[in-house]
Design a protein around this motif. Structure first.
Motif, short mmCIF file in Angstrom:
data_model
loop_
_atom_site.label_atom_id
_atom_site.label_comp_id
_atom_site.label_asym_id
_atom_site.label_seq_id
_atom_site.Cartn_x
_atom_site.Cartn_y
_atom_site.Cartn_z
N ALA A 223 0.83 -1.20 0.00
CA ALA A 223 0.00 0.00 0.00
C ALA A 223 0.87 1.26 0.00
N VAL A 226 2.39 1.94 -3.54
CA VAL A 226 1.45 2.53 -4.48
C VAL A 226 1.10 3.96 -4.06
N GLU A 227 0.92 4.16 -2.75
CA GLU A 227 0.56 5.48 -2.24
C GLU A 227 1.62 6.52 -2.58
N LEU A 239 1.69 -6.38 -9.54
CA LEU A 239 0.41 -6.43 -8.84
C LEU A 239 -0.51 -7.47 -9.47
N ALA A 258 -4.95 -0.79 -3.39
CA ALA A 258 -3.97 -0.21 -4.31
C ALA A 258 -4.61 0.12 -5.66
N ARG A 261 -5.98 3.49 -6.44
CA ARG A 261 -5.04 4.59 -6.66
C ARG A 261 -4.38 4.50 -8.04
#
Length: 328
Positions: A223, A226-227, A239, A258, A261
């Motif tokens: 997370a 990706v963030e 992924l 994820a 986003r």
């Protein structure tokens, strides 16, 4: 539990000095009860007994009872060395009165709860060198390593500091279950390592940790990666592989998060792979999380939605896709 339904503030103590039965549980203030409730987190279970993707909370013993109706803790946070800091609004008027004159603005208080005789040494993070900050992210004190991460994220790190940070990961001892917390913090720093364009290794980072990490820690790293919006062109492929092959529902929860986003086009094959996991249909979180990832695709591409509807093994998501398509 203890009075009323209005709550404020939340903290999950994590310092090693907290005793079992408190560390890792949820503390939240009960405004009408003038007390801090404690909820015990329990892993959710699937009907077949497998661990689910998340947690459910059960009431535990009260952490603090102030025995004072004016007490209104509105925020609580863990500070350095396992101290707990609390802001008390302290006002007999608890709610439903928007008029300023109905509230007392003169009696607010700040509490610090700590061990008897405890002396906490102040740290000026702004004056620490880059090397000292990098070293501190391996500290066991959650307050210290988070503050060090935040300081590093706010800096324009020179290339040598970036390279030293990543040497911890790529040239050090391979991560194992004893050190997963440290490696997760490295992932949490993804944004800090990209200021000068020196690092674009998100996919390599995720691939490296996949075989050895505990699912819950790896999910946090995923997370964070990706963030941080690191634009590694290999990341969607990594992924997608995880969505197809990983057995952990915790990981699939992180993947569903994820996807929300990622651009719609990038998330399409990943969401399709997630919807094929029939074993997730009764999970506490996953059907709705899969739908949150899928809905913008359904809205943008009805043809993809028809394909997803044919392949979906999650009844709740199938229902939502059909309903959204009919709205179109």
């Amino acid at each position: 539990a203890g009075g009323g339904h209005a709550h404020a503030g939340l903290c999950i103590p994590q310092h090693p000095s907290w005793p079992d039965g408190i560390r890792g549980n949820v503390l939240m203030n009960n405004i009408h009860g003038a007390r801090i409730n404690m909820d015990v987190l329990e892993r959710t279970k699937n009907p077949d007994g497998r661990d689910g993707s998340g947690y459910v909370a059960h009431h535990g013993a009260d952490f603090i009872n102030f025995h004072d109706k004016a007490s209104q803790i509105v925020d609580l946070r863990e500070g350095p060395d396992g101290t707990l800091w609390m802001i008390d609004w302290y006002d007999l008027n608890q709610c439903h009165r928007p008029q300023r004159e109905a509230h007392d603005y003169t009696t607010g208080r700040i509490f610090r709860l700590g061990k008897k005789g405890q002396i906490v040494k102040a740290v000026d993070f702004a004056k620490l060198s880059n090397d000292a900050l990098v070293d501190m992210i391996n500290n066991a004190d959650p307050f210290l390593w988070r503050a060090a991460c935040r300081q590093l994220q706010q800096k324009q790190l020179p290339r040598e500091a970036v390279n030293r940070l990543w040497d911890y990961v790529f040239k050090g001892t391979p991560p194992d279950k004893a050190s997963v917390g440290f490696w997760q913090r490295i992932g949490w720093l993804g944004g800090a390592t990209n200021h000068d364009g020196a690092i674009e290794r998100a996919a390599g980072l995720v691939e490296m940790f996949k075989p050895v990490m505990l699912p819950s820690t790896f999910a946090g790293l995923l997370a964070a990666t990706v963030e941080s919006k690191v634009k590694d062109p290999r990341l969607p492929e990594v992924l997608l592989d995880l969505a197809k092959t990983h057995k952990s529902q915790t990981i699939r929860l992180a993947l569903a998060s994820a996807c929300q986003r990622l651009p719609v086009e990038q998330r399409k094959p990943i969401v399709l792979a997630l919807l094929a996991h029939e074993e997730d249909k009764d999970d506490h979180n996953l059907p709705l999380m899969y739908w949150y990832a899928a809905e913008p695709i359904v809205a943008a591409d009805p043809a993809w939605a028809a394909e997803a509807l044919a392949a979906c093994k999650i009844p709740k998501v199938s229902e939502f896709i059909a309903r959204r398509l009919s709205e179109k």
